[in-house]
Design an enzyme around this catalytic site. Structure first.
Site, PDB file in Angstrom:
ATOM      1  N   ASP A  38     -41.932 -18.567  37.699  1.00 24.23           N
ATOM      2  CA  ASP A  38     -41.315 -19.185  37.237  1.00 24.23           C
ATOM      3  C   ASP A  38     -39.816 -20.580  37.937  1.00 24.23           C
ATOM      4  O   ASP A  38     -39.656 -19.654  39.090  1.00 24.23           O
ATOM      5  CB  ASP A  38     -40.743 -18.814  36.016  1.00 24.23           C
ATOM      6  CG  ASP A  38     -40.564 -19.598  34.111  1.00 24.23           C
ATOM      7  OD1 ASP A  38     -41.453 -18.988  33.911  1.00 24.23           O
ATOM      8  OD2 ASP A  38     -39.944 -20.550  34.123  1.00 24.23           O
ATOM      9  N   ASN A  91     -50.212 -22.317  34.368  1.00 24.31           N
ATOM     10  CA  ASN A  91     -50.076 -21.867  33.529  1.00 24.31           C
ATOM     11  C   ASN A  91     -48.355 -22.752  32.475  1.00 24.31           C
ATOM     12  O   ASN A  91     -48.312 -23.433  31.268  1.00 24.31           O
ATOM     13  CB  ASN A  91     -49.757 -20.388  32.788  1.00 24.31           C
ATOM     14  CG  ASN A  91     -49.092 -19.965  31.794  1.00 24.31           C
ATOM     15  OD1 ASN A  91     -49.616 -20.289  30.518  1.00 24.31           O
ATOM     16  ND2 ASN A  91     -48.029 -19.621  31.726  1.00 24.31           N
ATOM     17  N   TYR A 157     -48.384 -34.952  26.481  1.00 26.04           N
ATOM     18  CA  TYR A 157     -48.930 -34.202  26.338  1.00 26.04           C
ATOM     19  C   TYR A 157     -50.372 -34.186  26.069  1.00 26.04           C
ATOM     20  O   TYR A 157     -51.116 -33.208  27.052  1.00 26.04           O
ATOM     21  CB  TYR A 157     -47.978 -32.812  25.415  1.00 26.04           C
ATOM     22  CG  TYR A 157     -48.695 -31.517  25.423  1.00 26.04           C
ATOM     23  CD1 TYR A 157     -47.923 -30.831  25.991  1.00 26.04           C
ATOM     24  CD2 TYR A 157     -49.449 -30.882  24.665  1.00 26.04           C
ATOM     25  CE1 TYR A 157     -48.247 -28.806  25.850  1.00 26.04           C
ATOM     26  CE2 TYR A 157     -50.219 -29.916  24.772  1.00 26.04           C
ATOM     27  CZ  TYR A 157     -49.146 -28.886  25.493  1.00 26.04           C
ATOM     28  OH  TYR A 157     -49.451 -27.571  25.117  1.00 26.04           O
ATOM     29  N   LYS A 161     -52.513 -33.286  29.326  1.00 27.50           N
ATOM     30  CA  LYS A 161     -54.357 -31.462  28.990  1.00 27.50           C
ATOM     31  C   LYS A 161     -55.237 -32.311  29.197  1.00 27.50           C
ATOM     32  O   LYS A 161     -56.528 -31.818  30.130  1.00 27.50           O
ATOM     33  CB  LYS A 161     -53.954 -30.917  27.833  1.00 27.50           C
ATOM     34  CG  LYS A 161     -52.082 -30.428  27.589  1.00 27.50           C
ATOM     35  CD  LYS A 161     -52.318 -29.183  28.515  1.00 27.50           C
ATOM     36  CE  LYS A 161     -50.727 -28.374  28.346  1.00 27.50           C
ATOM     37  NZ  LYS A 161     -50.813 -27.093  29.452  1.00 27.50           N
ATOM     38  N   ILE A 190     -49.491 -21.536  19.443  1.00 28.63           N
ATOM     39  CA  ILE A 190     -49.096 -20.016  19.940  1.00 28.63           C
ATOM     40  C   ILE A 190     -47.827 -19.830  19.793  1.00 28.63           C
ATOM     41  O   ILE A 190     -47.382 -20.772  19.843  1.00 28.63           O
ATOM     42  CB  ILE A 190     -49.936 -19.655  21.084  1.00 28.63           C
ATOM     43  CG1 ILE A 190     -51.353 -20.110  21.568  1.00 28.63           C
ATOM     44  CG2 ILE A 190     -49.393 -18.104  21.702  1.00 28.63           C
ATOM     45  CD1 ILE A 190     -52.368 -19.630  20.818  1.00 28.63           C
ATOM     46  N   THR A 192     -45.031 -18.805  20.351  1.00 23.41           N
ATOM     47  CA  THR A 192     -44.272 -18.878  21.447  1.00 23.41           C
ATOM     48  C   THR A 192     -42.751 -19.787  21.650  1.00 23.41           C
ATOM     49  O   THR A 192     -42.547 -19.920  20.401  1.00 23.41           O
ATOM     50  CB  THR A 192     -44.857 -19.337  23.707  1.00 23.41           C
ATOM     51  OG1 THR A 192     -44.793 -20.535  22.803  1.00 23.41           O
ATOM     52  CG2 THR A 192     -45.943 -18.804  23.158  1.00 23.41           C
TER      53      THR A 192
HETATM   54  P1  NAI Z   1     -42.772 -20.903  26.803  1.00 22.98           P
HETATM   55  O1  NAI Z   1     -42.044 -21.731  26.702  1.00 22.98           O
HETATM   56  O2  NAI Z   1     -43.028 -19.877  25.908  1.00 22.98           O
HETATM   57  O3  NAI Z   1     -43.637 -20.794  28.720  1.00 22.98           O
HETATM   58  C1  NAI Z   1     -43.624 -21.726  29.471  1.00 22.98           C
HETATM   59  C2  NAI Z   1     -42.646 -20.910  30.559  1.00 22.98           C
HETATM   60  O4  NAI Z   1     -43.137 -22.373  31.395  1.00 22.98           O
HETATM   61  C3  NAI Z   1     -41.352 -20.450  30.894  1.00 22.98           C
HETATM   62  O5  NAI Z   1     -41.037 -19.512  31.224  1.00 22.98           O
HETATM   63  C4  NAI Z   1     -41.065 -21.894  31.647  1.00 22.98           C
HETATM   64  O6  NAI Z   1     -39.807 -21.554  32.057  1.00 22.98           O
HETATM   65  C5  NAI Z   1     -41.541 -22.162  32.293  1.00 22.98           C
HETATM   66  N1  NAI Z   1     -41.655 -23.853  33.233  1.00 22.98           N
HETATM   67  C6  NAI Z   1     -41.533 -24.711  32.386  1.00 22.98           C
HETATM   68  N2  NAI Z   1     -41.028 -25.613  32.879  1.00 22.98           N
HETATM   69  C7  NAI Z   1     -41.128 -25.104  34.696  1.00 22.98           C
HETATM   70  C8  NAI Z   1     -41.414 -25.667  35.774  1.00 22.98           C
HETATM   71  N3  NAI Z   1     -41.272 -27.423  35.862  1.00 22.98           N
HETATM   72  N4  NAI Z   1     -42.403 -25.230  36.731  1.00 22.98           N
HETATM   73  C9  NAI Z   1     -42.349 -24.009  36.607  1.00 22.98           C
HETATM   74  N5  NAI Z   1     -41.778 -23.302  35.913  1.00 22.98           N
HETATM   75  C10 NAI Z   1     -41.722 -24.132  34.543  1.00 22.98           C
HETATM   76  O7  NAI Z   1     -44.494 -22.111  26.689  1.00 22.98           O
HETATM   77  P2  NAI Z   1     -46.362 -20.679  25.913  1.00 22.98           P
HETATM   78  O8  NAI Z   1     -46.302 -21.551  25.025  1.00 22.98           O
HETATM   79  O9  NAI Z   1     -46.042 -20.096  26.843  1.00 22.98           O
HETATM   80  O10 NAI Z   1     -46.583 -22.402  27.583  1.00 22.98           O
HETATM   81  C11 NAI Z   1     -47.122 -21.809  28.175  1.00 22.98           C
HETATM   82  C12 NAI Z   1     -48.976 -22.936  28.671  1.00 22.98           C
HETATM   83  O11 NAI Z   1     -49.227 -23.284  27.366  1.00 22.98           O
HETATM   84  C13 NAI Z   1     -47.861 -24.376  28.143  1.00 22.98           C
HETATM   85  O12 NAI Z   1     -48.788 -25.241  29.957  1.00 22.98           O
HETATM   86  C14 NAI Z   1     -48.412 -25.289  26.735  1.00 22.98           C
HETATM   87  O13 NAI Z   1     -48.798 -25.942  27.878  1.00 22.98           O
HETATM   88  C15 NAI Z   1     -49.652 -24.146  26.565  1.00 22.98           C
HETATM   89  N6  NAI Z   1     -49.923 -23.923  25.393  1.00 22.98           N
HETATM   90  C16 NAI Z   1     -49.031 -23.797  24.682  1.00 22.98           C
HETATM   91  C17 NAI Z   1     -49.448 -23.680  23.155  1.00 22.98           C
HETATM   92  C18 NAI Z   1     -48.120 -23.114  22.680  1.00 22.98           C
HETATM   93  O14 NAI Z   1     -48.503 -23.318  20.995  1.00 22.98           O
HETATM   94  N7  NAI Z   1     -47.319 -22.571  22.471  1.00 22.98           N
HETATM   95  C19 NAI Z   1     -50.998 -24.013  22.979  1.00 22.98           C
HETATM   96  C20 NAI Z   1     -51.446 -24.955  23.389  1.00 22.98           C
HETATM   97  C21 NAI Z   1     -51.037 -24.455  25.125  1.00 22.98           C
END
Ligand code: NAI
Length: 251
Positions: A38, A91, A157, A161, A190, A192
């Site tokens: 991360d 991810n 976004y 994607k 989701i 989060t």
């Molecule tokens: P989250 O915000 O809970 O977790 C994302 C993580 O990625 C965080 O720990 C953050 O520090 C890390 N991160 C951000 N920028 C970064 C970088 N430049 N380098 C390394 N790490 C980085 O978000 P979530 O919801 O778990 O998202 C994870 C993935 O799921 C993302 O790609 C998001 O686009 C995708 N997603 C999420 C949805 C949702 O509704 N939460 C829906 C569809 C896809």
């Protein structure tokens, strides 16, 4: 819990939160050794401790996936510590600001494409190099429902994607015959921190109702699909995009 990932090395980006964290923990529960990565390393000791308490083993590598050098170093650290990369869950991502195209700054666009799209190219480039040496590997890229439809106010976004889905297909065409399966998952909304930080309560309620199931998803529900796509049970699955969206895309 079945230890069906015993002996496997699973790398997860964005593992400090949300979907990445839930998936990293599920890999560990199933016996995989986990490379947590991360940009945010504040919780790294707790993450490793949590995995050890579940009977697993993990290392943490700080990486900003929008930087090619960091992605190269991440793959190298995984190989130096564990000798191989069997599974990669690309991810990490950001939600970004909600703005129509004419109002969006060039900086916001560039950051979104770097973090949510170029990152997947960088990560796969260095993971595939190792997987080719092994003659095997599975990659799962985290796309979104917005990898197949638009969403007003989220052009960067949505574009990123959609790009992830194209990259996934191309990687599958280029490497499936060499033992590397590549797929994308497409989560609906989701629960989060990514959503908490970007949306107010009224908007979340409206969005929840857009899913046929009538609610948003949980990170662990996405993790289950990622594990299946990573496992030998999905041995004939490559180049696909798998929505996990409670029926959002069915309308
Ligand atoms: P989250 O915000 O809970 O977790 C994302 C993580 O990625 C965080 O720990 C953050 O520090 C890390 N991160 C951000 N920028 C970064 C970088 N430049 N380098 C390394 N790490 C980085 O978000 P979530 O919801 O778990 O998202 C994870 C993935 O799921 C993302 O790609 C998001 O686009 C995708 N997603 C999420 C949805 C949702 O509704 N939460 C829906 C569809 C896809």
């Amino acid at each position: 819990m079945d230890k069906d990932f015993n002996g496997k090395i699973a790398l997860v980006t964005g593992a400090a939160s949300g979907i990445g964290k839930a998936t990293a923990f599920l890999f560990a529960d199933h016996g995989a050794k986990v490379v947590l990565s991360d940009i945010d390393d504040n919780e790294k000791k707790n993450l490793i401790k949590d995995i050890e308490e579940r009977g697993g083993e993990a290392i943490f590598v700080k990486a900003d996936v929008s930087k090619a050098k960091d992605c190269e170093n991440l793959a190298k650290q995984a190989i130096d510590n564990f000798g191989r990369i069997d599974i990669a869950f690309n991810n990490a991502g950001i939600g970004g600001n909600m703005q129509a195209i004419a109002d969006m700054s060039i900086e916001d666009w560039d950051k979104m494409i770097a973090t949510n799209l170029s990152s997947v190219f960088y990560c796969m480039k260095y993971q595939i190099g190792q997987m080719l040496k092994q003659g095997s590997g599975t990659i799962i890229n985290n796309s979104s429902i917005l990898g197949s439809v638009g969403f007003a106010g989220a052009a960067g976004y949505v574009a990123a994607k959609h790009g992830v889905n194209g990259l996934t297909q191309n990687a599958a065409l280029e490497y499936s015959a060499q033992g590397i399966r590549v797929n994308a998952v497409g989560p609906g909304f989701i629960k989060t921190p990514l959503l908490d930080e970007n949306l107010d309560e009224d908007t979340k309620k409206i969005l929840a109702e857009k899913h046929a199931i009538g609610r948003m998803g949980e990170a662990n529900e996405v993790a289950e699909l990622v594990l299946w796509l990573s496992s030998d049970k999905s041995s004939f699955v490559s180049g696909g995009y798998y929505p996990i969206d409670g029926g959002y895309l069915a309308q």
